[in-house]
Every structure is written in structure tokens, then in C-alpha cells.
Motif scaffolding. Structure first.
Motif, PDB file in Angstrom:
ATOM      1  N   GLN A  30       0.825  -1.200   0.000  1.00 55.83           N
ATOM      2  CA  GLN A  30       0.000   0.000   0.000  1.00 55.83           C
ATOM      3  C   GLN A  30       0.864   1.257   0.000  1.00 55.83           C
ATOM      4  O   GLN A  30       0.545   2.263  -0.634  1.00 55.83           O
ATOM      5  CB  GLN A  30      -0.938  -0.003   1.202  1.00 55.83           C
ATOM      6  N   LEU A  31       1.978   1.214   0.712  1.00 53.22           N
ATOM      7  CA  LEU A  31       2.876   2.355   0.720  1.00 53.22           C
ATOM      8  C   LEU A  31       3.455   2.623  -0.665  1.00 53.22           C
ATOM      9  O   LEU A  31       3.540   3.760  -1.111  1.00 53.22           O
ATOM     10  CB  LEU A  31       4.004   2.132   1.724  1.00 53.22           C
ATOM     11  N   GLN A  32       3.831   1.552  -1.361  1.00 52.82           N
ATOM     12  CA  GLN A  32       4.359   1.731  -2.718  1.00 52.82           C
ATOM     13  C   GLN A  32       3.306   2.371  -3.614  1.00 52.82           C
ATOM     14  O   GLN A  32       3.602   3.250  -4.427  1.00 52.82           O
ATOM     15  CB  GLN A  32       4.799   0.375  -3.291  1.00 52.82           C
ATOM     16  N   ALA A  33       2.057   1.912  -3.464  1.00 54.41           N
ATOM     17  CA  ALA A  33       0.981   2.500  -4.267  1.00 54.41           C
ATOM     18  C   ALA A  33       0.778   3.959  -3.914  1.00 54.41           C
ATOM     19  O   ALA A  33       0.542   4.802  -4.789  1.00 54.41           O
ATOM     20  CB  ALA A  33      -0.316   1.717  -4.047  1.00 54.41           C
ATOM     21  N   SER A  34       0.890   4.297  -2.641  1.00 56.66           N
ATOM     22  CA  SER A  34       0.731   5.687  -2.221  1.00 56.66           C
ATOM     23  C   SER A  34       1.845   6.560  -2.776  1.00 56.66           C
ATOM     24  O   SER A  34       1.624   7.705  -3.152  1.00 56.66           O
ATOM     25  CB  SER A  34       0.704   5.770  -0.697  1.00 56.66           C
ATOM     26  N   ARG A  35       3.058   6.012  -2.829  1.00 56.49           N
ATOM     27  CA  ARG A  35       4.166   6.759  -3.426  1.00 56.49           C
ATOM     28  C   ARG A  35       3.855   7.126  -4.869  1.00 56.49           C
ATOM     29  O   ARG A  35       4.016   8.265  -5.297  1.00 56.49           O
ATOM     30  CB  ARG A  35       5.448   5.929  -3.368  1.00 56.49           C
ATOM     31  N   GLN A  36       3.382   6.138  -5.622  1.00 57.38           N
ATOM     32  CA  GLN A  36       3.079   6.383  -7.028  1.00 57.38           C
ATOM     33  C   GLN A  36       1.929   7.379  -7.169  1.00 57.38           C
ATOM     34  O   GLN A  36       1.933   8.234  -8.044  1.00 57.38           O
ATOM     35  CB  GLN A  36       2.713   5.063  -7.721  1.00 57.38           C
ATOM     36  N   ALA A  37       0.940   7.264  -6.281  1.00 56.53           N
ATOM     37  CA  ALA A  37      -0.186   8.188  -6.329  1.00 56.53           C
ATOM     38  C   ALA A  37       0.264   9.617  -6.070  1.00 56.53           C
ATOM     39  O   ALA A  37      -0.185  10.566  -6.719  1.00 56.53           O
ATOM     40  CB  ALA A  37      -1.242   7.776  -5.321  1.00 56.53           C
ATOM     41  N   LEU A  38       1.183   9.781  -5.107  1.00 53.39           N
ATOM     42  CA  LEU A  38       1.702  11.109  -4.831  1.00 53.39           C
ATOM     43  C   LEU A  38       2.425  11.685  -6.037  1.00 53.39           C
ATOM     44  O   LEU A  38       2.280  12.853  -6.378  1.00 53.39           O
ATOM     45  CB  LEU A  38       2.656  11.061  -3.633  1.00 53.39           C
ATOM     46  N   LEU A  39       3.196  10.844  -6.688  1.00 48.61           N
ATOM     47  CA  LEU A  39       3.919  11.307  -7.877  1.00 48.61           C
ATOM     48  C   LEU A  39       2.949  11.714  -8.962  1.00 48.61           C
ATOM     49  O   LEU A  39       3.132  12.710  -9.654  1.00 48.61           O
ATOM     50  CB  LEU A  39       4.851  10.203  -8.379  1.00 48.61           C
ATOM     51  N   LEU A 102      -5.318   1.190  -8.414  1.00 45.63           N
ATOM     52  CA  LEU A 102      -4.579   0.242  -9.253  1.00 45.63           C
ATOM     53  C   LEU A 102      -3.095   0.567  -9.343  1.00 45.63           C
ATOM     54  O   LEU A 102      -2.355  -0.096 -10.078  1.00 45.63           O
ATOM     55  CB  LEU A 102      -5.190   0.224 -10.665  1.00 45.63           C
ATOM     56  N   ALA A 103      -2.632   1.559  -8.613  1.00 46.80           N
ATOM     57  CA  ALA A 103      -1.253   2.022  -8.750  1.00 46.80           C
ATOM     58  C   ALA A 103      -0.255   1.010  -8.205  1.00 46.80           C
ATOM     59  O   ALA A 103      -0.510   0.297  -7.235  1.00 46.80           O
ATOM     60  CB  ALA A 103      -1.081   3.350  -8.025  1.00 46.80           C
ATOM     61  N   THR A 104       0.879   0.933  -8.864  1.00 43.72           N
ATOM     62  CA  THR A 104       2.023   0.158  -8.390  1.00 43.72           C
ATOM     63  C   THR A 104       3.200   1.117  -8.220  1.00 43.72           C
ATOM     64  O   THR A 104       3.072   2.323  -8.424  1.00 43.72           O
ATOM     65  CB  THR A 104       2.393  -0.954  -9.377  1.00 43.72           C
ATOM     66  N   LYS A 105       4.351   0.557  -7.865  1.00 41.16           N
ATOM     67  CA  LYS A 105       5.500   1.408  -7.613  1.00 41.16           C
ATOM     68  C   LYS A 105       5.906   2.215  -8.836  1.00 41.16           C
ATOM     69  O   LYS A 105       6.270   3.391  -8.730  1.00 41.16           O
ATOM     70  CB  LYS A 105       6.680   0.552  -7.144  1.00 41.16           C
ATOM     71  N   TYR A 106       5.846   1.606 -10.009  1.00 37.85           N
ATOM     72  CA  TYR A 106       6.343   2.257 -11.220  1.00 37.85           C
ATOM     73  C   TYR A 106       5.259   2.647 -12.214  1.00 37.85           C
ATOM     74  O   TYR A 106       5.525   3.411 -13.135  1.00 37.85           O
ATOM     75  CB  TYR A 106       7.345   1.340 -11.924  1.00 37.85           C
ATOM     76  N   LEU A 143     -20.843   5.778 -27.466  1.00 31.08           N
ATOM     77  CA  LEU A 143     -19.612   5.737 -26.669  1.00 31.08           C
ATOM     78  C   LEU A 143     -18.701   6.860 -27.145  1.00 31.08           C
ATOM     79  O   LEU A 143     -18.187   6.823 -28.256  1.00 31.08           O
ATOM     80  CB  LEU A 143     -18.918   4.388 -26.834  1.00 31.08           C
ATOM     81  N   GLU A 144     -18.529   7.867 -26.304  1.00 30.84           N
ATOM     82  CA  GLU A 144     -17.657   8.990 -26.639  1.00 30.84           C
ATOM     83  C   GLU A 144     -16.191   8.563 -26.653  1.00 30.84           C
ATOM     84  O   GLU A 144     -15.460   8.830 -27.592  1.00 30.84           O
ATOM     85  CB  GLU A 144     -17.860  10.111 -25.613  1.00 30.84           C
ATOM     86  N   GLN A 145     -15.787   7.906 -25.561  1.00 25.88           N
ATOM     87  CA  GLN A 145     -14.390   7.474 -25.458  1.00 25.88           C
ATOM     88  C   GLN A 145     -14.267   6.282 -24.523  1.00 25.88           C
ATOM     89  O   GLN A 145     -14.900   6.244 -23.458  1.00 25.88           O
ATOM     90  CB  GLN A 145     -13.503   8.590 -24.914  1.00 25.88           C
ATOM     91  N   PHE A 146     -13.491   5.316 -24.936  1.00 23.37           N
ATOM     92  CA  PHE A 146     -13.002   4.286 -24.032  1.00 23.37           C
ATOM     93  C   PHE A 146     -11.485   4.417 -24.052  1.00 23.37           C
ATOM     94  O   PHE A 146     -10.850   4.144 -25.065  1.00 23.37           O
ATOM     95  CB  PHE A 146     -13.430   2.887 -24.468  1.00 23.37           C
ATOM     96  N   GLY A 147     -10.950   4.881 -22.945  1.00 19.14           N
ATOM     97  CA  GLY A 147      -9.517   5.139 -22.884  1.00 19.14           C
ATOM     98  C   GLY A 147      -8.828   4.224 -21.902  1.00 19.14           C
ATOM     99  O   GLY A 147      -9.293   4.047 -20.765  1.00 19.14           O
ATOM    100  N   VAL A 148      -7.733   3.640 -22.325  1.00 20.35           N
ATOM    101  CA  VAL A 148      -6.918   2.784 -21.471  1.00 20.35           C
ATOM    102  C   VAL A 148      -5.474   3.258 -21.587  1.00 20.35           C
ATOM    103  O   VAL A 148      -4.975   3.502 -22.686  1.00 20.35           O
ATOM    104  CB  VAL A 148      -7.006   1.305 -21.888  1.00 20.35           C
ATOM    105  N   GLY A 149      -4.817   3.394 -20.465  1.00 19.41           N
ATOM    106  CA  GLY A 149      -3.419   3.815 -20.489  1.00 19.41           C
ATOM    107  C   GLY A 149      -2.909   4.028 -19.089  1.00 19.41           C
ATOM    108  O   GLY A 149      -3.256   3.297 -18.168  1.00 19.41           O
ATOM    109  N   GLY A 150      -2.092   5.062 -18.939  1.00 20.45           N
ATOM    110  CA  GLY A 150      -1.560   5.367 -17.632  1.00 20.45           C
ATOM    111  C   GLY A 150      -0.194   6.021 -17.705  1.00 20.45           C
ATOM    112  O   GLY A 150       0.291   6.390 -18.787  1.00 20.45           O
ATOM    113  N   ASP A 151       0.430   6.150 -16.532  1.00 17.46           N
ATOM    114  CA  ASP A 151       1.712   6.838 -16.396  1.00 17.46           C
ATOM    115  C   ASP A 151       2.780   5.881 -15.889  1.00 17.46           C
ATOM    116  O   ASP A 151       2.586   5.217 -14.864  1.00 17.46           O
ATOM    117  CB  ASP A 151       1.575   8.008 -15.424  1.00 17.46           C
ATOM    118  N   LEU A 152       3.889   5.838 -16.604  1.00 15.64           N
ATOM    119  CA  LEU A 152       5.035   5.008 -16.234  1.00 15.64           C
ATOM    120  C   LEU A 152       6.147   5.914 -15.739  1.00 15.64           C
ATOM    121  O   LEU A 152       6.451   6.935 -16.363  1.00 15.64           O
ATOM    122  CB  LEU A 152       5.515   4.198 -17.439  1.00 15.64           C
TER     123      LEU A 152
END
Length: 560
Positions: A30-39, A102-106, A143-152
Motif C-alpha cells: 500500500q505504501l508503494q501505491a501511495s508513493r506512485q499516487a503522490l507522484l 490500481l497504482a504500483t511502484k512504477y 460511446l464517446e471514449q473508451f480510454g486505457v493507459g496510464g503513467d510510467l
């Protein structure tokens, strides 16, 4: 940010009931996920769309799990991460999500689903709605948009991807005429990508980023993603200005409250260059305190009219957002407003930034140059919105609208008449220099937000123009035509016998010696004469265009 992570670590230990430096596997995850969320959240810049993480951190810079931490009651304030010392989820154009389950460390995944139903009171026969970059079909669920992606984010290197499956994959590319210059079908190459870029971060000042690829444009305050916005159909200033850029940007976070962002881009919402010059511009974002956000976007140098060399575009877009009431304990929990003003023009090759918008000015011939007509080609507009949140932000009411004046129509969206696009244009709505256009609109929006990841939206909208523009009951498709293709060239007039149609072979002609009304009347008369001579097709078909449009929009929008 490190202090905030340390605080989270202490809280997680306390919740897990562990002592000293020991942590459970679940708490560590959970801490790793929180780190990524903060970023992802603390470094985001909230403008026309959410940016990628703006501050990266190397694993070595992160505190070890077994570190000495302050007590859970120790107050900590992030003094480094840009804009992280306040909650900016109230901003128009910024998502209100605060958790990243759904966040992970990276990697921080992102999923968006936007579906709407539009009841157009003009009831167009072919269900086609004109003049919008958000609403496209009437009396249908789309359906206006179905978007899948994220930040690495790994070791100072970051990337962002967001897809656009649905209506956006067709409607957004059709408003880009730059694909008509050169080869490789760029509108097909990019149509399923809303954002796709990568870059590098430097730990200088409060952060420096360099990104390259397709990124959000920031012009017009509203986000490209309707979930982030106070209204579904934004006013002209936003809907008629760019949603994306293809190029390179830098982000210089001078202080925690000031960002400078220069752009080197192909052009004005374009996959390619329109002519021989790139576009240059940039943004200034300033948050003097936790209830004011100021944004200034400026653009210039680019030649953004296809195959017209020497015509340069200038534009400034400036917004202020103010939260003037914040009492989450009351029935009315928050109140805020936004005000945006835009001004721009084009200069050269038959148009000028100054002069009269109602007359064509003849520049007499000289020994070195022929006589030429010059007309004013400019853009002036504003929009304002006020939003009130209720019951711990579960409900919200937004009222707003705006107005534009755009002689030359160079930023007015080409209506989808007989399959017309920004590349083809249409004879039925010419965008020649000086052609007049004034527009006024307004919306009333009611949101129900039972959870931070979903919005149920109901909206009433009214739009008016001083020339026929909005789709009427007769629709925008000729008799016998298909909504998926055009009859002949979309830029030509169309002849019909009432049940079938054919290309007349003639388009719109500019007639400098006439006024704009006389010019349009002369073109219609010429087209009628042509159709009268075509065997079996004795009538000129004309789309049903109205000066007014009213519609109700219902949408369900999801973001994780």
C-alpha cells in the motif's frame, strides 16, 4: 514529497498494529501505491487536461521502508512537489479523483469510459449534430471514449499513454486539415491515441521535464476528457480551440506555485505542419494561494491554413479560476467560478489583424505587386462558469456560457455536411477570409457523484449563431446518401431529384467585388443553374441549417 511518504508509512504501521520498523506485506504494498499516487497527483498540472507526472523520483531517493519516521500526528507539508500543498481537484479541467487503487511502484494505470445520449430539439433526420467537438449524434446512445493507459515512471524517465476508442477516434482527426499535405495517412496513424509521449525529469528548481509526442494543448481551460469538466458541452472558446499538440514541450517548475511551459509543435491541433513553419507557444501557470489558479497560453509563428503560405496565426488564451466558498461541513460545500478570455488573428496572404470585419479592402496595384483584397481575420471570445457543490461534493450545479466573434471563420468547426471535413470544407458553409460568424451559448449542468470514480451528468444547452449553422430537421446528408460516405466531393454543391443525389462538380467561389451576402447568393444561384442542366437532377440540394440549437445531454462517465 519524501516527508509525505514518511507520514504515510507511519500511518500504515499504526493501522497494521506493528512496532518498530516491521511492516506487513500488504502495508508495504500500500505504501508503494501511495508513493506512485503522490507522484501522479501531486505533480500534475491541472489545465485543459491532466498532465503526466511532473516530478519523478529515483529508487535511491525514496525513503527505505525501515526508516525512522515521525509520529502519525506530526503535521507535514510538502514544500517541494509543484502545486502539492493544496487540493486542486475543484478546478474546471481537472479530475476530482484522489485515490489510485490500481497504482504500483512504477506504473499508475488509468481507465476512462464516457457514454452519452443527446436529445436534440431540432431532431435532425440523419441524427448528425454539427458544430461541436464533444457531442456528435442525436437521439442515440454513443460511446464517446473508451480510454486505457496510464503513467510510467522509472528512474527519472516517464511516459504516458491514453487511447481513444469510440466517437473521439473519428471526430477529432476530421477537424485536422494538415493531413492533406504529404503522405502516410496521419489521421489514421494517430486516430486511436489521445495522449502518447515520453520524456525525462531533472531534479532542478522544483522540477524540469522534457516531453515529446502527442500531449494535451491546455488552450481553453476545459479538459479533453469530459469527466474532468464542470460541463459536458463547453463554450466556443474551448470547443473551437485545440485539444492536442504533436511536438515537444518543456516544463520548468520555477517555484512550487509557478510553471513555465514552452512548446515546439507541428501546428494548431495538427498531426503535421500545414505549410513550412512549425508552431511556437507556451503556458504560464500560477497559483498565488490555494483558492486561485491563473493560466495564460500564447501561440504564434505557425502558418495554420493548408497550402496558404505566409499567413501567420497569433492567439492568446487567459483564464482565472477562483474558489470563493469552502465549507465541507455545510449543505453547500464549495463554490467556485472560472473566467476565460481569448483573442487572436491571422496576418498575411490576403488577411490582416486590423481593419473592418464587414468590408473587403482593396490594396491598389504597385509596379512590383498586383492589386489584392485584404479582410480582417480575427477571433475574440469569452466564457464564464460558476459551480456549486452540495452534500460533501456528491452533487454539483454549474451555470455558464460564452460568446465569440470570428470573422473569417478560421476557428469555426466545419459542419459535417455530406461528409465534409476540415480538409474538404463545404460549399454550404464557406470559410473564406472575412466571412462573418458570431456565436452565443449557455449550459445548465447537474452532476450526481456518489463515488469519486463516476459522474452521472444531466445538461441543458442552448447555442445560437448569426448565420445558419446548426443541423435542422432536414439533416446534413443528401437524399440517397450514406452517413458513412459522401456523394461526390464534399466541397461541391450537390444536385438532387428528391430521392437521389449527384455531385454538381462546382464548389464555392470567392467574389471580392461583392459583399459576403451577395457572394453567397451568387454562388447559390450559379449552383442552381448547373443543377438545372443535369439530366434527372433538376434541383439544388441544400442542408437544413438553423440559427439556434437546444439539446439535453445525459452522460455516464467513469475514471479510475
Amino acid at each position: 514529497m519524501r516527508a509525505r511518504i514518511a507520514e504515510l508509512e507511519a500511518q500504515l504501521k499504526a493501522q497494521a498494529g506493528v512496532k518498530d520498523n516491521a511492516m506487513t506485506v500488504d502495508a508495504a504494498a500500500q505504501l508503494q501505491a501511495s508513493r506512485q499516487a503522490l507522484l501522479a497527483s501531486g505533480a500534475s498540472t491541472t489545465t485543459k487536461a491532466l498532465s503526466s507526472p511532473s516530478v519523478a523520483s529515483t529508487p535511491a531517493a525514496e525513503p527505505a521502508l525501515a526508516s525512522t519516521t515521525p509520529t502519525a500526528t506530526t503535521p507535514t507539508v510538502d514544500k517541494m512537489t509543484p502545486f502539492a500543498d493544496a487540493d486542486w481537484t475543484w478546478l474546471n479541467g481537472s479530475p476530482r479523483t484522489k485515490d489510485f487503487p490500481l497504482a504500483t511502484k512504477y506504473f499508475t494505470p488509468e481507465i476512462r469510459v464516457d457514454t452519452n445520449y443527446n436529445l436534440d430539439l431540432n431532431h435532425p433526420a440523419d441524427d448528425t449534430i454539427n458544430g461541436s467537438s464533444e457531442i456528435f449524434r442525436a437521439q442515440e446512445v454513443q460511446l464517446e471514449q473508451f480510454g486505457v493507459g496510464g503513467d510510467l515512471l522509472v528512474d527519472h524517465v516517464h511516459a504516458r499513454l491514453m487511447t481513444q476508442f469510440g466517437m473521439y477516434s473519428v471526430t477529432t482527426p476530421r477537424n485536422d486539415a494538415s493531413v492533406g499535405r504529404g503522405q502516410w495517412q496521419l489521421n489514421n496513424a494517430y486516430r486511436y491515441l489521445a495522449e502518447a509521449y515520453g520524456g525525462y525529469h531533472w531534479d532542478k528548481m522544483h522540477g524540469i521535464n522534457l516531453d515529446a509526442g502527442i500531449f494535451m494543448s491546455y488552450i481553453g481551460l476545459f479538459s479533453y476528457y469530459n469527466f474532468d469538466n464542470w460541463a459536458y458541452q463547453p463554450s466556443f472558446v474551448s470547443s473551437n480551440t485545440p485539444w492536442f499538440f504533436n511536438g515537444v514541450r518543456g516544463q520548468f517548475f520555477i517555484t512550487q506555485h509557478l510553471k513555465l511551459e514552452p512548446w515546439f509543435i507541428n501546428g494548431w491541433q495538427s498531426y503535421a505542419r500545414f505549410n513550412t513553419k512549425p508552431g511556437l507557444g507556451g503556458q504560464i501557470k500560477w497559483t498565488p494561494n490555494n483558492f486561485i489558479n491563473v493560466i495564460s497560453n500564447n501561440y504564434g509563428y505557425g502558418e495554420d491554413d493548408l497550402n496558404i503560405h505566409g499567413r501567420t496565426r497569433f492567439h492568446t488564451d487567459d483564464s482565472v479560476e477562483v474558489k470563493y466558498y469552502d465549507h465541507p461541513e455545510n449543505l453547500i460545500s464549495k463554490m467556485a467560478f472560472s473566467l476565460t478570455g481569448d483573442a487572436g488573428c491571422e496576418q498575411g496572404s490576403g488577411v490582416a489583424c486590423t481593419g473592418s470585419a464587414n468590408h473587403k479592402v482593396l490594396i491598389p496595384a504597385t509596379p512590383t505587386s498586383p492589386a489584392v483584397y485584404y479582410t480582417k481575420q480575427s477571433f475574440l471570445g469569452w466564457m464564464a462558469y460558476d459551480r456549486t457543490w452540495f452534500n460533501k461534493d456528491r452533487y454539483a450545479l454549474t451555470v455558464g456560457g460564452g460568446r465569440i466573434n470570428n470573422p473569417g471563420r478560421y476557428l469555426v468547426l466545419v459542419p459535417a455536411i455530406n461528409g465534409a471535413t476540415a480538409l474538404t470544407g463545404t460549399a454550404y458553409f464557406p470559410e473564406n477570409p472575412g466571412q462573418p460568424y458570431h456565436g452565443t451559448d449557455g449550459t445548465i449542468t447537474w452532476d450526481f457523484m456518489p463515488r469519486q470514480f463516476i459522474t452521472f451528468r444531466s445538461e441543458y444547452g442552448y447555442r445560437h449563431s448569426d448565420v445558419p449553422y446548426w443541423a435542422g430537421r432536414g439533416g446534413s446528408t443528401p437524399p440517397g446518401g450514406s452517413q458513412n460516405s459522401s456523394i461526390g466531393s464534399p466541397g461541391d454543391f450537390t444536385c438532387t431529384n428528391g430521392s437521389a443525389s449527384v455531385d454538381s462538380g462546382v464548389g464555392y467561389s470567392s467574389m471580392p467585388g461583392l459583399t459576403y451576402k451577395q457572394e453567397y447568393a451568387a454562388n447559390i444561384a450559379a449552383a442552381k443553374a448547373v443543377c438545372a442542366g443535369v439530366p434527372g437532377y433538376t434541383t439544388l440540394w441544400q442542408p437544413d441549417l438553423r440559427r439556434d440549437e437546444q439539446k439535453f445531454t445525459f452522460a455516464i462517465m467513469v475514471k479510475f
